[in-house]
Design an enzyme around this catalytic site. Structure first.
Site, PDB file in Angstrom:
ATOM      1  N   GLY A  69       0.793  -1.215   0.000  1.00  0.00           N
ATOM      2  CA  GLY A  69       0.000   0.000   0.000  1.00  0.00           C
ATOM      3  C   GLY A  69       0.828   1.269   0.000  1.00  0.00           C
ATOM      4  O   GLY A  69       1.795   1.398  -0.736  1.00  0.00           O
ATOM      5  N   SER A  70       0.479   2.190   0.872  1.00  0.00           N
ATOM      6  CA  SER A  70       0.924   3.578   0.777  1.00  0.00           C
ATOM      7  C   SER A  70       2.407   3.776   1.054  1.00  0.00           C
ATOM      8  O   SER A  70       2.984   3.172   1.953  1.00  0.00           O
ATOM      9  CB  SER A  70       0.126   4.427   1.766  1.00  0.00           C
ATOM     10  OG  SER A  70       0.578   5.757   1.758  1.00  0.00           O
ATOM     11  N   CYS A  71       2.989   4.721   0.292  1.00  0.00           N
ATOM     12  CA  CYS A  71       4.369   5.159   0.517  1.00  0.00           C
ATOM     13  C   CYS A  71       4.517   5.891   1.839  1.00  0.00           C
ATOM     14  O   CYS A  71       5.630   6.045   2.350  1.00  0.00           O
ATOM     15  CB  CYS A  71       4.817   6.078  -0.619  1.00  0.00           C
ATOM     16  SG  CYS A  71       4.757   5.336  -2.257  1.00  0.00           S
ATOM     17  N   THR A  72       3.402   6.374   2.415  1.00  0.00           N
ATOM     18  CA  THR A  72       3.443   7.115   3.675  1.00  0.00           C
ATOM     19  C   THR A  72       3.688   6.195   4.855  1.00  0.00           C
ATOM     20  O   THR A  72       3.830   6.656   5.989  1.00  0.00           O
ATOM     21  CB  THR A  72       2.132   7.926   3.850  1.00  0.00           C
ATOM     22  OG1 THR A  72       1.933   8.714   2.677  1.00  0.00           O
ATOM     23  CG2 THR A  72       2.188   8.860   5.031  1.00  0.00           C
TER      24      THR A  72
END
Length: 596
Positions: A69-72
């Site tokens: 999922g997210s790069c964050t």
């Protein structure tokens, strides 16, 4: 002591971040996105689709196959380390750059760290059932219960930065590294080289542009990182755009956002603009005039943007973690590995779709969501859409949902995406690949997974995850013409400022405002909560596979997932019809009576 007290032979793996720790084992065989999956202030797993949902990772040894999922996720990891709610150690089946980078930045900036160990898939599977583990550098030992040997972990503080000697550096690289271009660029180069070493790169390459995801506010540590760079005189060396921030910077007070979020989130956006980044604030930078072209080497973060850039535009980027993105923007140099190289862009999994009827726009996010979970970290090549002619909006929706459940930065669709117009171009000669033939019933299972709401009531209709495009505004304007929303339903769209002005100039916004739509720029649904979502709201509805997955954890409310037309209908009636799209209905007749 009866039974197994300690593994006879400690496992040996690859230490991604050195250190030692022990704790109760928290094991899952499903990858976990820290952004949208872990609360950065408590360490609770909030991904309601994950087997660890409701568990707390703080102080435990977390074992997951990889992130996803997210790069964050790197920002959430850094935040957890900073506030004391991080796991004691992280054990992975395969190396994960996003989570590892979060640890490295915390180590560099705050002098706090945790060990990260990659042990391979076979050894990882053997951890299932262990109760307590100890990580010591490259070694992992399993115990039936907490040992009573008085062992204490050494101080996990910052280690001296060592530059990998085997990586080829230019004269400019050396100048950045020795501080000739300032402290911010020096630290950025150190982190770039540290990651390049972990990734196995032998050289760096020049990149033409960057898209920064680290401007999302995850807590005080994310703002402290950016403001420290500004104090050190940070300036980007390549054209740089900014992802969605956590609030609508111009209207957050009007929208009723708590200043405790609004002030630091807005300040974080300002800090990145002070480094020379453009005021773009969109999670869909591919909708901007600056979008890269086929073969262009770029550095983008934000998972859906990365997947779109690689797959739909044919540009070349890794799935860059938050903070590595700005470090590369400050140096203009990136590790020459992975999808930057043609050989690493080839298909690794073949997927054949079943016969399908006439498709609506709910098909593509659902398919992306399902294929992402099936592919894991492998690059899929999908057959069966050669005649379907999916639009760019369809591919945007597919890619965002794919990036939610997959760790891969790229997909190919035979006859559709630019590198797979001739599928042979993404297949290695004489290499047999694993193949999956999807059944319609499998897609029905994923449909039900995304539809977590159990009551028909709809209080909020969420559109624009990723940000709405001009063509989506045009389509929605047609669907809403001569209608008006139900007075008790909120229908809100998140979008970038540039696209909003294009849609306004074309006359689409006036009609939508008459319908009763709320327009929010700069931020995205993954950051929106109350009061944009009214406190009394019980259920949400969306046409986004990405938000249907993350919404229950982020917003604390179940979600209906359906097409854009169904979302408009529900905005008018306040009820979800529960109808299956026509192309999916045959799957119900194929089910056994026990599952109907």
């Amino acid at each position: 002591m009866p039974g197994l007290t300690r593994s006879a032979n400690p496992l040996t793996g690859r230490s991604l971040v050195a250190g030692a720790a022990e704790g109760e084992l928290l094991f899952a065989d499903t990858g976990l996105s820290f952004w949208g999956g872990v609360d950065p202030f408590s360490g609770e797993v909030i991904d309601r689709h994950h087997p660890l949902s409701g568990q707390c990772i703080a102080g435990r040894v977390l074992a997951i196959p990889s992130g996803r999922g997210s790069c964050t996720g790197s920002s959430v990891m850094m935040e957890l380390i900073s506030n004391g709610h991080a796991p004691a150690a992280l054990v992975l089946a395969e190396a994960d750059e996003i989570l590892t980078l979060g640890v490295l930045v915390a180590q560099t900036l705050f002098g706090r760290s945790l060990p990260v160990l990659c042990i391979g898939r076979e050894a990882f599977a053997g951890l299932h059932g262990a109760a307590f583990v100890r990580v010591e550098g490259e070694h992992l030992s399993c115990f039936a219960q907490a040992p009573a040997d008085g062992w204490q972990a050494p101080d996990p503080g910052a280690e001296p930065v060592a530059v990998a000697s085997h990586i080829q550096l230019t004269a400019m690289d050396h100048a950045l590294l020795d501080g000739s271009h300032g402290q911010a660029a020096q630290m950025a180069m150190q982190i770039v080289l540290r990651m390049a070493e972990l990734q196995g790169a032998s050289e760096l390459l020049d990149v033409t542009q960057a898209h920064i995801d680290g401007c999302i506010y995850t807590g005080p540590a994310s703002l402290r990182f950016a403001e420290q760079l500004v104090q050190w005189g940070a300036k980007v060396r390549i054209p740089t755009t900014l992802n969605s921030i956590s609030v609508d910077q111009r209207r957050w007070r009007e929208l009723g956002i708590d200043p405790a979020l609004g002030v630091p989130a807005s300040a974080l956006g300002d800090a990145y603009m002070a480094m020379g980044a453009q005021l773009s604030f969109t999670c869909a930078p591919y909708l901007l005039d600056t979008a890269p072209t086929l073969g262009e080497q770029v550095v983008w973060a934000e998972s859906n943007a990365v997947v779109y850039a690689n797959s739909v535009l044919g540009a070349r980027t890794l799935k860059y973690p938050d903070y590595l993105d700005i470090c590369i923007a400050l140096t203009g140099r990136a590790p020459n590995i992975g999808c930057h190289q043609q050989a690493q862009r080839m298909a690794q999994l073949l997927i054949e779709l079943p016969a399908l009827g006439e498709l609506d726009d709910s098909f593509y996010p659902l398919l992306g969501y399902h294929i992402g979970a099936l592919a894991g970290s492998r690059i899929p090549l999908v057959f069966g859409l050669e005649q379907a002619k999916p639009s760019l909006d369809d591919l945007k929706a597919f890619g965002a949902a794919f990036a939610t459940t997959s760790a891969a930065p790229l997909f190919h669709i035979a006859g559709v995406t630019p590198e797979a117009l001739d599928p042979a171009q993404v297949l290695e000669a004489d290499q047999a690949l694993p193949a999956e033939r999807l059944q319609l019933g499998e897609l029905l299972h994923s449909w039900r997974e995304l539809n977590s709401a159990r009551e028909s009531r709809v209080d909020v209709v969420s559109l624009g995850n990723p940000h709405f495009s001009f063509s989506e505004f045009a389509q929605l304007d047609r669907l809403c013409r001569d209608r008006h929303k139900h007075p008790d339903v909120v229908i809100a769209i998140t979008c970038g400022r540039a696209v909003l002005e294009q849609a306004r100039a074309a006359g689409h916004i006036a009609g939508l405002e008459r319908f009763g739509v709320t327009l929010v720029t700069d931020t995205c649904w993954c950051m929106l909560g109350e009061p944009v979502i009214p406190p009394a709201a019980r259920t949400l509805m969306t046409n986004s596979g990405k938000y249907a997955h993350y919404g229950p954890g982020l917003a604390g409310r179940p979600v209906h997932f359906a097409s854009l037309a169904e979302c408009v209908e529900s905005a008018c009636t306040g009820q979800a019809s529960g109808r299956l799209p026509a192309w999916l209905q045959p799957a119900v007749t194929l089910e056994s009576p026990a599952h109907v």
